[in-house]
Scaffold this motif. Sequence first.
Motif, mmCIF file in Angstrom:
data_model
loop_
_atom_site.group_PDB
_atom_site.id
_atom_site.type_symbol
_atom_site.label_atom_id
_atom_site.label_comp_id
_atom_site.label_asym_id
_atom_site.label_seq_id
_atom_site.Cartn_x
_atom_site.Cartn_y
_atom_site.Cartn_z
ATOM 1 N N SER A 1 16.121 -10.410 7.496
ATOM 2 C CA SER A 1 16.947 -9.703 7.949
ATOM 3 C C SER A 1 18.104 -10.228 8.890
ATOM 4 O O SER A 1 17.507 -11.242 9.456
ATOM 5 N N HIS A 2 19.391 -9.879 9.025
ATOM 6 C CA HIS A 2 20.081 -10.647 9.872
ATOM 7 C C HIS A 2 20.064 -9.894 11.176
ATOM 8 O O HIS A 2 20.203 -8.707 11.580
ATOM 9 N N GLU A 3 20.168 -10.811 12.209
ATOM 10 C CA GLU A 3 20.158 -10.401 13.498
ATOM 11 C C GLU A 3 21.205 -10.910 14.263
ATOM 12 O O GLU A 3 21.063 -12.307 14.748
ATOM 13 N N SER A 4 22.120 -10.486 14.640
ATOM 14 C CA SER A 4 23.570 -10.842 15.233
ATOM 15 C C SER A 4 23.337 -10.315 16.749
ATOM 16 O O SER A 4 23.231 -9.192 16.884
ATOM 17 N N HIS A 5 23.246 -11.108 17.644
ATOM 18 C CA HIS A 5 23.126 -10.988 19.169
ATOM 19 C C HIS A 5 23.997 -11.976 20.209
ATOM 20 O O HIS A 5 24.066 -13.189 19.342
ATOM 21 N N PRO A 6 24.312 -11.413 21.087
ATOM 22 C CA PRO A 6 25.210 -12.705 21.881
ATOM 23 C C PRO A 6 24.254 -13.754 22.265
ATOM 24 O O PRO A 6 24.651 -14.868 22.532
ATOM 25 N N VAL A 7 23.155 -13.359 22.600
ATOM 26 C CA VAL A 7 22.084 -14.592 22.730
ATOM 27 C C VAL A 7 21.495 -15.078 21.615
ATOM 28 O O VAL A 7 21.129 -14.342 20.614
ATOM 29 N N SER A 8 21.223 -16.428 21.714
ATOM 30 C CA SER A 8 20.894 -16.891 20.388
ATOM 31 C C SER A 8 19.435 -16.748 20.128
ATOM 32 O O SER A 8 18.831 -16.149 21.165
ATOM 33 N N LEU A 9 19.111 -16.766 18.668
ATOM 34 C CA LEU A 9 17.732 -16.258 18.389
ATOM 35 C C LEU A 9 16.922 -17.282 19.126
ATOM 36 O O LEU A 9 15.697 -16.592 19.772
ATOM 37 N N PHE A 10 16.863 -18.504 19.286
ATOM 38 C CA PHE A 10 15.730 -19.418 20.082
ATOM 39 C C PHE A 10 15.898 -18.929 21.606
ATOM 40 O O PHE A 10 14.653 -18.917 22.105
ATOM 41 N N GLU A 11 16.864 -18.697 22.044
ATOM 42 C CA GLU A 11 16.670 -18.246 23.256
ATOM 43 C C GLU A 11 16.255 -16.713 23.589
ATOM 44 O O GLU A 11 15.340 -16.604 24.397
ATOM 45 N N GLN A 12 16.546 -15.914 22.764
ATOM 46 C CA GLN A 12 16.124 -14.507 22.601
ATOM 47 C C GLN A 12 14.402 -14.518 22.522
ATOM 48 O O GLN A 12 13.901 -13.453 23.340
ATOM 49 N N TYR A 13 13.910 -15.188 21.520
ATOM 50 C CA TYR A 13 12.485 -15.225 21.523
ATOM 51 C C TYR A 13 11.874 -16.361 22.260
ATOM 52 O O TYR A 13 10.632 -16.575 21.912
ATOM 53 N N GLY A 14 12.484 -16.971 23.032
ATOM 54 C CA GLY A 14 11.597 -18.032 23.960
ATOM 55 C C GLY A 14 11.350 -19.498 23.217
ATOM 56 O O GLY A 14 10.624 -20.209 23.848
ATOM 57 N N ALA A 15 12.018 -19.573 21.969
ATOM 58 C CA ALA A 15 11.841 -20.766 21.511
ATOM 59 C C ALA A 15 12.551 -21.934 22.132
ATOM 60 O O ALA A 15 11.982 -23.016 22.281
#
Length: 392
Positions: free
Chosen positions: A164-178
């Motif tokens: 699925s597509h997740e568009s968010h102002p915060v990057s995915l790596f930052e959002q999920y703690g990676a």
Amino acid sequence: MAQLVKHLVIECGVAQTRAALLMNGQVWKFWFGPARGDEMSDTFPRAGRRFAGRIKKTDKALAAAFVDLGDGRDAFLPLKKSNESHCIDGALIEVEIKAPPRQSKGAALRFIGPLTEGAPGRLAPLTDAALEAVQSMGEGADEILVDDGPALRMLHMAGFENASHESHPVSLFEQYGADQEFDAAFERVVPLTGGGCLMIDEAQALTAIDVDTGGLTASSPARLREKIAFAAAEEAMRQISMRNIGGHIVIDFPDIPGEAGRKRFQAHLRKVMASLDGAGAASFSRSGLYSFTAPHHALSLLDRFTQEDAAAPVPGRRFTIEAASKMALAALERRLRSEPAVRFRLCAGAAIVEYLGENENWRGRLTQCYGPRFDIVTEDKSGDRNFDVTEQ
């Protein structure tokens, strides 16, 4: 027993595609590849890839051939009756990578067949970077999250309907703690929940992990040591997986008094060892050291992103210019994404600015995605591989 939930998050950056596998919310594995569209430039000999190789020399005593893959290091091919007639000095052959190069050692190869023309280098097929990330570690994921629409469509066409597509102002790596886990993966000391820590020393011959319980006190020292040993086993396996450490691994767990306690710990250890694909030859030595082997499917994070030097991130090593440059550009991209009305300046050392200048297509993608609201300038006061992103 709690159900294990796996998520794969994929960031399609302008200079790099990166993915993280999360198990019950914790990062367990990283994958890094070229930006989508740059697959032709990704000639690193990963396990499973096929290459044309030129035999530089054969050694009958070693029963091996040393092969030029075009990466500057001699790869190692065992000679067998099935391939030795094709493996003569100067011959061009097709090979598959069994294990990637590591530090001063070249890749280990499997013979495929002779070639009649060409030059050393990677052979087709070339896989889209996002798809390769999924194929490498996401086929068993409950959900795949990707931040790029075209990549999502491509994954759906490949049969990954759970993407699925997740568009968010915060990057995915930052959002999920990676991002935080990646930075911490270069630290020698890893704190344990409840107290104590792991000390991880990765070397060419083996990786040594010590469990430090210093400073901890409890009414029952035996129970405390058992508790810390349980936590250390779980975190050690996660760190080994996340840092992509392979080869011979030795762990010095706290000594647990009592036969019942030792049996509980050994049962727990077998359980957490199952999380490491391909790990084997596990045993305790007479002195109580636990050792096992893990396969080298790819370079460890330390090998891939750092080189020998007296500087950071660990003593005796520092980030390569390629790694530092991609980190700098990713930091700029994060700010551009999260603050769409602000203009930014990337101040970086001369080596980073020069490297980015050699890869102008990355800057072009950045402009295409976010507009021309950034500048990249040289700032050498804090070192040639340091950078900072500021508002203008």
